[in-house]
Design a protein around this motif. Structure first.
Motif, mmCIF file in Angstrom:
data_model
loop_
_atom_site.group_PDB
_atom_site.id
_atom_site.type_symbol
_atom_site.label_atom_id
_atom_site.label_comp_id
_atom_site.label_asym_id
_atom_site.label_seq_id
_atom_site.Cartn_x
_atom_site.Cartn_y
_atom_site.Cartn_z
ATOM 1 N N TYR A 59 -4.837 7.080 -1.248
ATOM 2 C CA TYR A 59 -3.829 6.030 -1.127
ATOM 3 C C TYR A 59 -3.795 5.265 -2.441
ATOM 4 O O TYR A 59 -4.621 5.467 -3.330
ATOM 5 C CB TYR A 59 -4.137 5.096 0.046
ATOM 6 N N THR A 67 -2.511 1.220 -4.286
ATOM 7 C CA THR A 67 -2.029 -0.148 -4.090
ATOM 8 C C THR A 67 -1.129 -0.522 -5.258
ATOM 9 O O THR A 67 -1.336 -0.092 -6.393
ATOM 10 C CB THR A 67 -3.185 -1.166 -4.002
ATOM 11 N N PRO A 89 0.731 4.654 1.329
ATOM 12 C CA PRO A 89 -0.167 5.198 2.338
ATOM 13 C C PRO A 89 -0.734 6.583 2.016
ATOM 14 O O PRO A 89 -1.736 6.981 2.604
ATOM 15 C CB PRO A 89 0.683 5.239 3.604
ATOM 16 N N HIS A 90 -0.109 7.295 1.083
ATOM 17 C CA HIS A 90 -0.604 8.642 0.790
ATOM 18 C C HIS A 90 -0.102 9.103 -0.568
ATOM 19 O O HIS A 90 1.039 8.868 -0.934
ATOM 20 C CB HIS A 90 -0.125 9.621 1.862
ATOM 21 N N VAL A 146 0.839 -1.189 0.000
ATOM 22 C CA VAL A 146 0.000 0.000 0.000
ATOM 23 C C VAL A 146 0.878 1.245 0.000
ATOM 24 O O VAL A 146 1.841 1.332 0.767
ATOM 25 C CB VAL A 146 -0.936 0.006 1.231
ATOM 26 N N ILE A 158 7.312 2.874 1.071
ATOM 27 C CA ILE A 158 6.369 1.809 0.759
ATOM 28 C C ILE A 158 6.883 0.546 1.454
ATOM 29 O O ILE A 158 8.023 0.153 1.255
ATOM 30 C CB ILE A 158 6.272 1.541 -0.763
ATOM 31 N N ASN A 159 6.055 -0.075 2.263
ATOM 32 C CA ASN A 159 6.430 -1.303 2.986
ATOM 33 C C ASN A 159 7.712 -1.108 3.799
ATOM 34 O O ASN A 159 8.562 -1.979 3.856
ATOM 35 C CB ASN A 159 6.557 -2.476 2.002
#
Length: 143
Positions: free
Chosen positions: A102, A104, A31-32, A29, A137-138
Motif C-alpha cells: 500500500y 500513503t 489501498p494497493h 491511503v 483513492i479516497n
C-alpha cells in the motif's frame, strides 16, 4: 459542567477549533500497488487548489518496508511539490522494483494558504497492454 447557552457556545467553539485544526493538510491511503517484471503502478495526483502544495508519497511493501518510487512526473522542488491546479504522477515498478503493498499520500499547504482539501488521486496498474486496473483513492473524493 457548563450548561445552558454558555455550554452551547463552548461546544460550538470547541467544534470550530477542532475542525479548523485539520485545515491545511490531508492524507489518503492507496489501498494497493503491485510491481512485477512486466507490470507497474502509477499514482496520478491533481492539486485542486490555487497554490502549490507540498506532497509526500510513501510506498510500503508487503513486509512494511518503504520502497522508493522510480519516476516523478510534473513534480517540482526535487519531487516534493505539485504546482497550483496541476497534475502529476509517480511510478513504481518501471525499472526493477518488485513487490506489492500500500502507499500513503500526504499534502500540506505552503506559506499562509489554508485549504481544507488539496488533492484528488487515483492509482493505475498496468501489466502489458492487455491488463490494466484503476484503484480509487479516497473513493475519488478530494482529501
Amino acid at each position: 459542567m457548563i450548561t445552558g447557552w454558555k455550554g452551547a457556545l463552548a461546544s460550538v467553539a470547541l467544534l470550530a477549533c477542532s475542525t479548523l485544526s485539520y485545515a491545511g493538510n490531508g492524507k489518503a491511503v492507496v489501498p494497493h500497488w503491485l510491481a512485477s517484471t512486466n507490470g507497474n503502478t502509477s499514482v496520478f495526483i491533481s492539486n485542486i487548489t490555487d497554490n502549490p502544495l507540498k506532497v509526500t508519497i510513501k510506498f510500503y511493501d508487503q513486509n512494511g518496508n518503504v520502497k522508493k518510487a522510480e519516476r516523478y512526473e510534473n513534480f517540482s522542488n526535487s519531487g516534493t511539490e505539485i504546482q497550483a491546479n496541476s497534475s502529476a504522477y509517480v511510478n513504481i515498478g518501471q525499472s526493477g522494483v518488485t513487490g506489492y503493498g500500500y502507499a500513503t499520500i500526504e499534502w500540506e499547504n505552503i506559506g499562509n494558504a489554508d485549504d481544507v482539501f488539496g488533492l484528488v488521486a487515483y492509482a493505475h496498474f498496468a501489466k502489458t497492454t492487455l491488463y490494466r486496473s484503476a484503484i480509487p483513492i479516497n473513493d475519488g473524493n478530494p482529501f
